[in-house]
Design an enzyme around this catalytic site. Structure first.
Site, mmCIF file in Angstrom:
data_model
loop_
_atom_site.group_PDB
_atom_site.id
_atom_site.type_symbol
_atom_site.label_atom_id
_atom_site.label_comp_id
_atom_site.label_asym_id
_atom_site.label_seq_id
_atom_site.Cartn_x
_atom_site.Cartn_y
_atom_site.Cartn_z
ATOM 1 N N ARG A 46 0.846 -1.197 0.000
ATOM 2 C CA ARG A 46 0.000 0.000 0.000
ATOM 3 C C ARG A 46 0.880 1.245 0.000
ATOM 4 O O ARG A 46 0.581 2.247 -0.633
ATOM 5 C CB ARG A 46 -0.957 0.007 1.209
ATOM 6 C CG ARG A 46 -1.749 1.300 1.277
ATOM 7 C CD ARG A 46 -2.934 1.324 2.237
ATOM 8 N NE ARG A 46 -2.899 0.390 3.330
ATOM 9 C CZ ARG A 46 -2.151 0.520 4.434
ATOM 10 N NH1 ARG A 46 -1.361 1.570 4.600
ATOM 11 N NH2 ARG A 46 -2.196 -0.392 5.376
ATOM 12 N N ASP A 170 -7.549 19.104 -14.297
ATOM 13 C CA ASP A 170 -7.900 17.754 -14.753
ATOM 14 C C ASP A 170 -7.581 17.717 -16.247
ATOM 15 O O ASP A 170 -8.301 18.265 -17.061
ATOM 16 C CB ASP A 170 -9.392 17.497 -14.482
ATOM 17 C CG ASP A 170 -9.853 16.127 -14.994
ATOM 18 O OD1 ASP A 170 -9.142 15.527 -15.821
ATOM 19 O OD2 ASP A 170 -10.938 15.677 -14.575
ATOM 20 N N LYS A 195 -8.228 6.767 -19.233
ATOM 21 C CA LYS A 195 -8.605 7.217 -20.563
ATOM 22 C C LYS A 195 -7.397 7.170 -21.513
ATOM 23 O O LYS A 195 -6.903 6.112 -21.780
ATOM 24 C CB LYS A 195 -9.223 8.613 -20.455
ATOM 25 C CG LYS A 195 -10.247 8.758 -19.285
ATOM 26 C CD LYS A 195 -11.480 7.921 -19.468
ATOM 27 C CE LYS A 195 -12.370 7.841 -18.234
ATOM 28 N NZ LYS A 195 -12.766 9.103 -17.632
#
Ligand SMILES: *Cc1c(COP(=O)(O)O)cnc(C)c1O
Length: 379
Positions: A46, A170, A195
């Site tokens: 993690r 973004d 994306k």
């Protein structure tokens, strides 16, 4: 180093034990220590993982940033940025933005005392008039989703100069190939890696890129403390996808240009939203801050009924009707019922998003086949 070379090489070393040219998938949760606290920089996956670290270094280089951090999704990356804030802090955000971001801001973080202002940032006055001593973040998407408006990054950076405010961009729609917001005054770049960066519709992931060491430590703390990290297999898939990012983007742009022009000249089409048109209101700014205009296109029909748009969407054979964007395959979408359904209708209409609007993510197939598909679907 130029972009394509960075995409293939930045942050990557042959594996020290075998010479493997591809970064190995370190599919491990933990790492053996020689003595308590004596280890090779890796304790628990993690917190640290070598495959993830290689990807983080590579992503930082693509955005001309010092640091990169990856998260389990784009929204998990956005969530981490919001967790650096405290009740009473204010955020000025683009009004035409990804529906999931709007949902995260309004349905989760408003409940924790953050205050959001959603404004039309194509007019910088709307940003300036909402600035006050509580403003901590300006959240920008450009081109906006799905209206393809262009926001002047340097103009916004100038407004907040000298203030304790982070300009977060973004950059999902552009990918680092088309636009590097850090070069235009952004403090943090966020990506839905899902994306264009991953590019093959097979991974969900998010990323943050930034320069400030202190903010990086704070975000890395949140990445570990909240734990929304991607696994090593996904990090590998993204590293593999990035190696062709520049080549894919060139074809996305070529195909996008052809299709935008085809739609513009189609007798049944009303408006086409694509920043590469010289009469697009943001054209000059787009030319300044983007290398090319991309493959995201929205359009409306002269017959402005939802039923007609739905019929077109059902008729597509190559432009598959699906959420998401930026993959090698062409996709079509209906923002009002899909990606932007979580934004109230009045808010959508305010930013110009009609119920009949269709959004295309133009893929890298052969252009003749894509045009033929549009021809039959619109016909
Ligand atoms: C998809 C998307 C997101 C959210 O990313 P996920 O990886 O789906 O969590 C955020 N912003 C934009 C512009 C997007 O297209």
């Amino acid at each position: 180093m130029k972009f394509g070379t960075k995409a293939i090489h930045a942050g990557l070393e042959p594996d020290p034990t075998t010479g493997a040219i591809m970064t190995p998938i370190y599919q491990t949760s933990t790492y053996v220590q020689a003595s308590p606290g004596v280890h090779k920089g890796y304790e628990y996956s993690r917190t640290q993982n070598p495959t993830r670290h290689a990807l983080e270094k590579n992503l930082a280089a693509l955005e001309n940033a010092n640091h990169g951090l990856v998260f389990a999704s784009g929204l998990a990356a956005t969530d981490a940025v919001m967790k650096t804030l405290k009740p009473g802090d204010e955020i000025i955000s683009t009004n035409d933005l990804y529906g999931g971001t709007y949902r995260l801001f309004t349905k989760i973080f408003e409940g924790y005392g953050l205050k959001f202002h959603f404004v039309n940032m194509t007019d910088l006055q709307n940003v300036e008039s909402h600035l006050n001593e509580n403003t901590r973040v300006i959240w920008v998407e450009t081109p906006t989703n799905p209206m393809m408006s262009i926001i002047d990054l340097q103009g916004i950076a100038n407004l907040k100069k000298g203030k304790d405010i982070q300009l977060v961009v973004d950059n999902t729609f552009s990918s680092p190939y088309l636009q590097n917001p850090m070069d235009h005054g952004a403090d943090v770049v966020m990506h839905s890696v899902t994306k264009y960066i991953a590019g093959h519709s097979d991974v969900v992931m998010g990323a943050l890129m930034l320069n400030d060491d202190e903010l990086k430590d704070q975000l890395a703390f949140i990445q570990n403390a909240s734990g929304a990290v991607p696994g090593p297999q996904d990090a590998f898939l993204v590293l593999r996808g990035i190696k062709t990012l520049h080549v894919r983007m060139q074809r996305h742009c070529e195909n996008g240009k052809e299709i935008a022009n085809y739609l513009k000249n189609h007798p049944k089409v009303d408006k086409v939203y694509w920043p590469g048109f010289e009469d697009h209101p943001g054209y000059e700014i787009a030319k300044k801050q983007m290398r090319d205009f991309g493959g995201m296109i929205s359009f409306t029909m002269k017959d402005d009924s939802v039923e007609y748009s739905v019929k077109i969407l059902e008729r597509f054979k190559l432009f598959s009707l699906a959420e998401s964007l930026g993959g090698v395959e062409s996709l079509s979408g209906h923002p009002a019922s899909m990606t932007h359904a979580s934004i109230p209708r009045e808010e959508r209409l305010k930013s110009g998003l009609k119920d009949s609007l269709i959004r295309l993510s133009v893929g890298i197939e052969d252009i003749e086949d894509l045009i033929e598909d549009l021809e039959q679907a619109l016909g």
